[in-house]
Design an enzyme around this catalytic site. Structure first.
Site, PDB file in Angstrom:
ATOM      1  CG  HIS A 116      -1.674   1.242   1.437  1.00  0.00           C
ATOM      2  ND1 HIS A 116      -2.950   1.445   0.967  1.00  0.00           N
ATOM      3  CD2 HIS A 116      -1.334   2.401   2.072  1.00  0.00           C
ATOM      4  CE1 HIS A 116      -3.359   2.662   1.301  1.00  0.00           C
ATOM      5  NE2 HIS A 116      -2.392   3.262   1.976  1.00  0.00           N
ATOM      6  CD  GLU A 117       1.887   3.566   3.701  1.00  0.00           C
ATOM      7  OE1 GLU A 117       2.213   4.669   3.205  1.00  0.00           O
ATOM      8  OE2 GLU A 117       0.817   3.404   4.321  1.00  0.00           O
ATOM      9  CG  HIS A 130       0.280   6.206  -0.882  1.00  0.00           C
ATOM     10  ND1 HIS A 130      -0.891   6.751  -1.379  1.00  0.00           N
ATOM     11  CD2 HIS A 130      -0.049   5.615   0.300  1.00  0.00           C
ATOM     12  CE1 HIS A 130      -1.882   6.517  -0.526  1.00  0.00           C
ATOM     13  NE2 HIS A 130      -1.395   5.834   0.493  1.00  0.00           N
ATOM     14  CD  GLU A 160      -4.713   6.392   2.249  1.00  0.00           C
ATOM     15  OE1 GLU A 160      -4.644   5.228   2.693  1.00  0.00           O
ATOM     16  OE2 GLU A 160      -3.727   7.144   2.190  1.00  0.00           O
TER      17      GLU A 160
END
Length: 280
Positions: free
Chosen positions: A151-152, A155, A209
């Site tokens: 997820h990070e 980004h 997100e």
């Protein structure tokens, strides 16, 4: 009547000036491939915000943070946890090429910070930090750690930091252009900024997100980690109060919304997971 008409014209001119400044500074880009999860949204980036400059700034900020943690004795304090996190990153990073061919060659760095915080982040260019509290307090398994890190990393792949900075620059130009012509008082400008944040800034952040969630499950699946772990991760986060507050005033999707979305996309990338497992 004349004064009202004149004021209307000046107001329109101010807004037009701000709009012209804002739009002229933006360009439409697609930072990543769509992947199996189908993240295809065109992004608006300001020409005034350079990804290279953001990466340079990230390197400096990361160095300062790492130096501080080393001096405090909180950098990679648990060798076993550090080895575990770096091993997961080593499997995730090659998978980033599915979204950006240049990404596997970034100057990636991965460190674990001893802290009670339930947190992790990835700066532009691949500078990663995972906090020990995230793993310890939530009792994360490797698949769930991969979900967080995927997820990070997503980004950074999508250049969300640059997109958010572009939004702020554009909004500032719009507001300042109108205020310059109208002579608006500071309070009015502050209210305009607040209105922008609530109506545009926060929804865009929730969109970021969701994109990171979807790309993250694909990165995990391609790396041989169970993408369904993203669901159990956010169930744990919800129980820990990690996404509290009403959805419409949050920079993160509500927990139940997020979990439903992750269930759908984890199922979509399941064949990638099975393929990766068979190769290991």
């Amino acid at each position: 009547m004349f004064d009202a008409m004149r004021f209307g014209w000046v107001k329109a001119a101010g807004l037009a000036l701000g709009l012209s400044l804002g739009l002229s500074a933006c360009q439409s880009v697609q930072t990543t491939g769509a992947g199996v999860v189908g993240v295809e949204r065109q992004q608006r980036m300001s020409a005034l915000v350079s990804e290279a400059e953001l990466r340079q700034g990230a390197v400096q900020a990361y160095r300062e943070q790492i130096t501080k943690e080393r001096q405090n004795g909180t950098l990679n304090a648990d060798p076993g946890m550090t080895s575990r996190v770096k091993a997961i990153a080593a499997r995730l990073i090659p998978a980033t090429g599915a979204f950006r061919p240049d990404a596997p060659a970034w100057a990636w760095e991965v460190n674990v910070i001893r802290s009670d915080s339930i947190n992790a982040w990835c700066m532009p260019g691949g500078k990663i930090a995972v906090y020990s509290g995230l793993i310890d307090k939530l009792a994360l398994n490797d698949d769930e750690i991969a979900a967080v890190m995927g997820h990070e990393i997503a980004h950074a792949l999508r250049e969300h930091a640059r997109e958010r900075a572009s939004e702020q620059v554009t909004a500032g130009l719009l507001i300042q252009g109108g205020a310059m012509v109208l002579g608006a008082p500071g309070g009015s400008v502050d209210m305009a900024k607040l209105a922008y944040q609530v109506t545009l800034g926060l929804p865009n952040s929730r969109l970021h997100e969701s994109e990171a969630d979807r790309i993250g499950v694909e990165l995990a699946a391609r790396s041989g980690y169970d993408p369904r772990a993203a669901v159990t991760l956010w169930q744990k986060m919800a129980r820990a109060g990690g996404s509290g507050g009403p959805q419409w005033l949050s920079t993160h999707p509500a927990a139940d919304t997020r979990i439903r979305d992750l269930e759908v996309y984890a199922a979509r990338v399941a064949p990638l997971y099975q393929q990766a497992k068979s190769r290991r």
